[in-house]
Design a protein around this motif. Sequence first.
Motif, PDB file in Angstrom:
ATOM      1  N   SER A 102       0.824  -1.213   0.000  1.00  9.57           N
ATOM      2  CA  SER A 102       0.000   0.000   0.000  1.00  9.57           C
ATOM      3  C   SER A 102       0.860   1.265   0.000  1.00  9.57           C
ATOM      4  N   ARG A 105       2.867   4.562  -3.564  1.00  9.90           N
ATOM      5  CA  ARG A 105       2.958   5.999  -3.856  1.00  9.90           C
ATOM      6  C   ARG A 105       4.116   6.631  -3.086  1.00  9.90           C
ATOM      7  N   LEU A 108       7.413   5.545  -4.543  1.00  8.24           N
ATOM      8  CA  LEU A 108       7.705   6.233  -5.810  1.00  8.24           C
ATOM      9  C   LEU A 108       8.208   7.656  -5.556  1.00  8.24           C
ATOM     10  N   ILE A 109       7.591   8.340  -4.614  1.00  4.89           N
ATOM     11  CA  ILE A 109       8.036   9.698  -4.277  1.00  4.89           C
ATOM     12  C   ILE A 109       9.453   9.653  -3.721  1.00  4.89           C
TER      13      ILE A 109
END
Length: 125
Positions: A102, A105, A108-109
């Motif tokens: 989960s 994101r 990736l940042i």
Amino acid sequence: MTAFTVGFTVLAALLHVYIWVLESFRWNEPATRRTFGVSEEDARVLAPMAYNQGFYNLFLAVITFVGLALLKSEHGVGSALALAGTGSMLAAALVLVAHDRSMVRAALIQGTLPALAVLFLLLEL
């Protein structure tokens, strides 16, 4: 040393300086808690851990900046330090997503700029 190498490496280090500020100095602020998905109660409990973790991020940024500073005069040493810093940043992002899907994101940042920095640093070896 290409502009891409310098640019992605600097941006990766600056991102980790920003994470240091969030984790070590702004941890209990509502915006920071939302960014990390932490409740006010949990933030108080986690504050010492976040403070310490923030400094890990700062140290990775410092290693990366020192490597960049040495790239022109001491290419081997500079490359090794810049790769140690950005490679560790990338590895931390991979561990984050491997542990909890989960967190894609967030990973990736955290990991895109270091991944690009690692790519361009390796291309210059």
